[in-house]
Enzyme design. Structure first.
Site, PDB file in Angstrom:
ATOM      1  N   GLU A 148       5.893   2.561  -3.108  1.00 20.01           N
ATOM      2  CA  GLU A 148       5.217   2.131  -1.551  1.00 20.01           C
ATOM      3  C   GLU A 148       5.934   0.786  -1.494  1.00 20.01           C
ATOM      4  O   GLU A 148       6.272   0.491  -0.177  1.00 20.01           O
ATOM      5  CB  GLU A 148       3.887   2.135  -1.857  1.00 20.01           C
ATOM      6  CG  GLU A 148       3.069   1.909  -0.499  1.00 20.01           C
ATOM      7  CD  GLU A 148       3.079   2.943   0.626  1.00 20.01           C
ATOM      8  OE1 GLU A 148       3.465   3.961   0.152  1.00 20.01           O
ATOM      9  OE2 GLU A 148       3.061   2.530   1.763  1.00 20.01           O
ATOM     10  N   ASP A 149       6.244  -0.072  -2.162  1.00 14.47           N
ATOM     11  CA  ASP A 149       6.753  -1.282  -2.142  1.00 14.47           C
ATOM     12  C   ASP A 149       7.978  -1.794  -2.407  1.00 14.47           C
ATOM     13  O   ASP A 149       8.487  -2.785  -2.037  1.00 14.47           O
ATOM     14  CB  ASP A 149       5.605  -2.195  -2.801  1.00 14.47           C
ATOM     15  CG  ASP A 149       4.333  -2.444  -2.211  1.00 14.47           C
ATOM     16  OD1 ASP A 149       4.183  -1.599  -0.941  1.00 14.47           O
ATOM     17  OD2 ASP A 149       3.456  -2.879  -2.681  1.00 14.47           O
TER      18      ASP A 149
END
Ligand code: MN
Length: 745
Positions: free
Chosen positions: A88-89
């Site tokens: 996700e990051d």
């Protein structure tokens, strides 16, 4: 005694060495090494990122992994926890994780990431949608939700740095979804921590006041409680059970708060409990080694003070839906305080804390023999039940037409108060509190649900809509000709039952609209001397173009739903055919009603027509035809003549028709049961019962909503009922209340 207070001074930052220390207590050195490599990988991926608090990002995944390591989760889960935010990051992909670690880890991280990403239409919608996703992810691998719960727990522990509005949103979402989910999976350890933190975030002043009250009370009662503690311990010593561990537990703040929110009694919903009224703030827990010792301990405890039978529960013989097992009892007479005691084995205790995460063996279902050798059967049974529950939910969500409807259904299921009832053969079924006989029927089998007509509870006939109570024996009567009706949705409680009923109604509606529309059109065309099957494909195509419709099916279903007038379609087709002979007369041939048309032919509530009655049809917008009796006073003047359709019963009708009958009775004692039995004997399905003053002695009247096949059936039922000595008079029908008239048409 409040040793496990979950909110205290800010937590010390968890370091990778702390994580390794815990892992070494239960993993092989090579496995600890693998986790450490994941830590290095994650630290590098998140290298320049910081959290809102200013600390380096990596401390978050370490803390999440640590929570899971404390639960002794398997190495893949801990590794996935360390990596849970990298997809996700950071720029790392799922494929990279697969290559670097394992497919299993990659899938887990992907599952957690999918929960984080969600479309944001409305907050409610987003929550509902993300919840669906969560279930899908869980279904693939339930460890995804275990990681997500640990992630949520750490986010709550460090929530102070966020904007107040985000804090509240996260806390509310946790109380609504995550904590109940943890409870449903039996993970009470993490559930309690989620609840306390969310409660403190959402209602800081209430939290403060309750904490203070609890502390004062604890100080006040300390001597008493310690006294009792040693009395119990001493008794176990005397009875040669020194291995029994006795622990004093205090209700949590949120536990007290939710108890205070409970309705005092159902009749006065606004009266809540005060703090003083919340009893059993303390409980003693007795932990022993074996099952036999549980019951022996119960004897010892009951020998100390008088037990209250009202509060005794044997969750060992009848485990809770989430697998929880324990004996619960309450002692009276110790300085006027009721004292709750819970007795369980060490394994049951661990299970009560960790639930589904108690003893992780991945892919257990694929290898049940091996699984049984490794796990004790309680854990295994609980996991199987959790999987069955999930499968059910997934099934429900596949058919749910929108997320919010689904979320509502699931929320009901997540709030865990439940009843357990027995089948006639003694099998136990668990249902949520509020469930009715119809839920029971669907829990037995969807076929039983779909064909229910009546229910016997503890051998007495009752309406299908009556809520069930624990311990009852429930027996469903079915009939082939009976089908779900829309009014079942008023009292079906479980997602499973509601889903089956909706599914049935929706399917029926589509199929039936088509068939009915076709019949209506053909009937109309007959009047115009047109045989539809002789109309050429080109002419049909031309008709569709004129009407701007894409298919004949659409045309039929439009007519069937009452959205399009068959008469107009017929005229248009006539115009297309052009050389068709003009109709010689206009005597309408009625549309014949068979009773199998389903929801598109509905029977009006004002006059409740049944086969044998003279009838007429009213076209409604989008809901097909509504059948009234010919002399129904409440509809003819409400519609224009072209919306009235000639209808008649076909010689052979099928199905059941709801009517209301009023029975005036002489004496109330037991008469309700006798009338209900007589009705069921005559195969009249009972939907609802309303009695006025039947509990009292003297005359009263009963109103039953029953389903009958036709007038003849009804006449037989009435004759049969008149034989009962208590019955004074029977009347069919329901005179309309003036207020209801305006809602017709
Ligand atoms: Mn996270």
């Amino acid at each position: 005694m409040s040793d496990d207070s979950v909110i205290g001074p800010p937590r010390r930052r968890i370091l990778s060495s702390d994580l390794c220390n815990v892992l070494e207590t239960y993993l092989e050195p090579t496995q600890v090494g693998a986790v450490y490599r994941a830590y290095l990988f994650s630290a590098e991926a998140h290298e320049h990122q910081k959290r809102l608090s200013g600390e380096f990002y990596i401390f978050h995944p370490i803390a999440v992994a640590y929570i899971l390591a404390e639960m002794r989760m398997d190495p893949q889960t801990v590794i996935a926890a360390l990596l849970h935010d990298v997809i996700e990051d950071t720029t790392i992909t799922k494929e990279q994780l697969g290559a670097q670690f394992s497919e299993e880890v990659a899938e887990l991280v992907d599952g957690v990431s999918k929960l984080t990403r969600m479309p944001m239409e409305s907050r409610e919608q987003a929550q509902a949608a993300s919840f669906r996703k969560m279930l899908m992810a869980m279904n693939r691998d339930i460890r995804v939700i275990i990681i997500k719960l640990a992630d949520r727990l750490h986010n709550l522990q460090t929530i102070g740095v966020m904007k107040p509005e985000s804090q509240r949103r996260i806390a509310r979402e946790t109380l609504e979804i995550y904590a109940p989910l943890a409870r449903r999976l039996g993970m009470n350890g993490i559930r309690v921590r989620l609840e306390e933190l969310s409660f403190a975030t959402l209602y800081p002043s209430r939290y403060k006041i309750l904490t203070k009250h609890l502390r004062l009370l604890r100080e006040q009662r300390q001597n008493l409680l310690q006294g009792l503690h040693s009395v119990i311990e001493k008794r176990f010593q005397e009875r040669q059970m020194p291995q029994a561990e006795v622990v004093l537990r205090e209700r949590t703040c949120y536990g007290v708060y939710s108890k205070m929110l409970e309705k005092k009694n159902p009749k006065s919903p606004n009266r809540r409990h005060s703090f003083q009224e919340v009893t059993s703030l303390y409980a003693f827990r007795v932990i022993v080694d074996t099952l036999d010792e549980c019951y022996k301990s119960l004897g010892i405890i009951h020998g100390l003070y008088i037990p209250s039978f009202k509060h005794f529960r044997d969750y060992i013989a009848v485990p809770k839906k989430n697998g929880y097992q324990s004996l619960h009892t309450q002692l009276m007479g110790y300085h006027d305080y009721p004292i709750e005691v819970q007795i369980r084995t060490r394994a049951m205790d661990e299970f009560a804390e960790k639930g589904i995460a108690a003893h992780w063996l991945y892919k257990l279902e694929e290898n049940p023999e091996i699984a049984l050798q490794h796990e004790n059967s309680t854990n295994y049974a609980a996991r199987q039940r959790a999987s069955a529950w999930l499968r059910d939910l997934i099934e429900v969500q596949k058919n749910a037409s929108d997320s919010l409807e689904f979320l509502e259904d699931v929320k009901r299921d997540l709030f865990p108060d439940e009843v357990y009832v027995f089948t006639p053969k003694g099998k136990i079924l668990h249902l949520p509190n509020g469930a009715t006989a119809i839920d029971f029927a669907y829990a037995v089998h969807s076929d039983v649900g779909n064909h229910s007509i009546a229910v016997k509870i503890d051998r007495h006939y009752t309406a299908l809509s009556v809520p069930l109570v624990s311990g009852q024996t429930v027996e469903i009567t079915t009939a082939e000709w009976s089908h779900p009706s829309a009014n079942w949705l008023d009292f079906a409680f479980t997602p499973r039952a509601r889903n089956h009923i909706r599914h049935y109604l929706k399917n029926m509606k589509q199929e039936q609209a088509l068939e009915l529309g076709k019949r209506i059109l053909e009937k109309e065309l007959n009047l115009h001397h047109i045989a539809f099957e002789k109309v050429s494909a080109e002419q049909k195509q031309l008709l569709l173009q004129t009407l701007q419709l894409e298919s004949l099916d659409k045309l039929f279903s439009d007519i069937g739903l009452g959205c399009r007038m068959a008469l107009i379609v017929a005229r248009q087709l006539e115009a297309i055919l052009n050389n068709a002979p003009p109709p010689p007369n206009n005597t309408p041939t009625p549309l014949l009603i068979r009773g199998t048309e389903g929801s598109l032919v509905s029977y009006a509530n004002c006059c409740n027509p049944i086969p044998g009655d003279k009838i007429l049809g009213l076209l409604t917008d989008g809901n097909g035809i509504e059948i009234h009796t010919l002399h129904c006073k409440h509809c003819t003047h409400l519609k224009s003549p072209e919306e009235i359709m000639a209808v008649a019963w076909e010689g052979e009708t099928e199905g059941n028709f709801l009517i209301e009958i009023r029975i005036d009775v002489r004496d109330g004692m037991g008469v309700l049961a006798r009338v209900a039995a007589a009705l069921t004997e005559m195969q009249a399905g009972i939907s609802t019962v309303n009695g006025s003053s039947v509990e009292m002695r003297g005359a009263g009247s009963l109103r039953f909503q029953i389903s009958v096949r036709d007038r003849l059936h009804l006449a037989n039922i009435m004759r049969h009922l008149r034989r009962l000595p208590e019955v004074v008079r029977i009347q069919r029908g329901n005179p309309l209340q003036p207020s209801e008239i305006s809602t017709l048409g």
